[in-house]
Design a protein around this motif. Structure first.
Motif: not given
Length: 320
Positions: A109-110, A113-114, A117, A150, A154, A187, A190, A192, A196, A211
């Motif tokens: 998941h990390k 998200v990265d 991002a 996801y 959000l 969630f 990681a 956010v 986002f 990031y």
DNA sequence: GTTTCAATAT
DNA sequence: AATATTGAAA
């Protein structure tokens, strides 16, 4: 498929047949587990490898799905090895194999998200995300599915931060508990990125986000999507990909030999890193005292000190 | 034809 | 609940 057949091949056709034991695993894949059970076929009796020693739940990989897909019969060592010296059936009978369902570990998941991002929410579509993550074995639909969820998450977050005091679980009427969902924990594991929530994309003018994970230069769509069929891969990714091939081809287990021979018990499902870290937890279930409950050993692990990114794979590896 | 996305299925 | 699969729309 080979053209050098002898005139009397039909007299010896049997010789071409693979030994029975090579055929067995296939049958397991052709019927659904349910059917197998219904008909009392002992195909998938015991997914439980090592009851005695806890494989350490706190461990990073080895998230075995309780009722995951195809299991490879441990008692059939030669299973799937196939394509002997003759090369009768060269490759991937596995393409049709149903792959076990993906388990989104915090590490996975990390990366997700990265990737999102860095692409910006607008460019973050399944394919691109998948490419950036460069986890071999990971499919576009895997990502699509996760992305869908996801996004809902959000949206919920936005809703909360703006309007109401309800919990992230979206349950307007419910008390603001930390939600009953694992989702929250996943969630929450990681960060956010703030943008986002504000719904804007981190354009060139945007403030420097914390990031800057992988890939020195943020690959743009144009960077990514050319190159021939094999898909746009930036150099990094290409490097990663080529050693494990797959991605395009994968779909089953090319790595069969290993899978079935070496570690029959290893859940074909878990995600593994190519390194040997071990969160050796106390005998008790691995509960890490961190804030969010997840160790993010891999946060750093994902990126070598030298900048080289370690490959992430869904395949079982020698990681012991 | 491919990919995305929302809905729906398991 | 979490992920997969589907099907319409881009």
């Amino acid at each position: 498929m080979r053209e050098e057949e002898e005139p009397s091949w039909f007299a010896r056709w049997e010789e071409q047949l693979p030994p029975p034991e090579e055929l067995t695993p296939l049958s397991q894949s052709l019927i659904t587990p349910d059917l197998a059970l219904a008909f009392d076929i002992p195909a998938v009796p015991n997914p439980n490898p090592t009851p005695g020693s806890n494989p350490s739940p706190g461990s990073l990989h080895t998230h075995l799905t309780p009722s995951s897909g195809p299991h490879f019969d441990p008692s059939d060592p030669s299973a799937g090895a196939s394509s002997g010296p003759h090369g009768g059936c060269p490759d991937e009978p596995a393409r049709t194999l149903k792959r076990p369902r993906l388990v989104w570990t915090p590490q996975l998941h990390k990366r997700f998200v990265d990737a999102v991002a860095h692409l910006g929410i607008k460019n973050a579509v399944p394919k691109t995300i998948m490419q950036l993550m460069s986890v071999d074995g990971l499919t576009r639909e895997n990502v699509a599915s996760h992305l869908q969820k996801y996004r809902l998450y959000l949206k919920r977050m936005q809703g909360i931060s703006n309007g109401g005091g309800s919990s992230p679980s979206g349950n307007g009427s419910g008390p603001l508990s930390a939600s009953d969902a694992d989702t929250e924990r996943l969630f929450a594991s990681a960060p956010v990125p703030h943008h986002f929530l504000t719904g804007r994309s981190p354009g060139p003018t945007a403030a420097p986000d914390p990031y800057m994970p992988f890939v020195p230069a943020v690959p743009t769509m144009s960077t990514l999507q050319h190159h021939h069929q094999q898909m746009g891969l930036n150099h990094h990714q290409f490097y990663n990909q080529q050693r494990s091939n797959a991605l395009g081809q994968f779909n089953g287990f090319d790595h069969h030999g290993f899978l079935t021979r070496s570690m029959p018990a290893q859940p074909p499902q878990a995600i593994s890193m190519h390194h040997h870290h071990r969160m050796v937890g106390p005998a008790g279930i691995g509960i890490m005292p961190s804030g969010n409950g997840y160790m993010d050993e891999l946060d750093m692990g994902a990126r070598g000190a030298g900048g080289a990114r370690r490959e992430l794979t869904l395949f079982p590896t020698g990681d012991h």
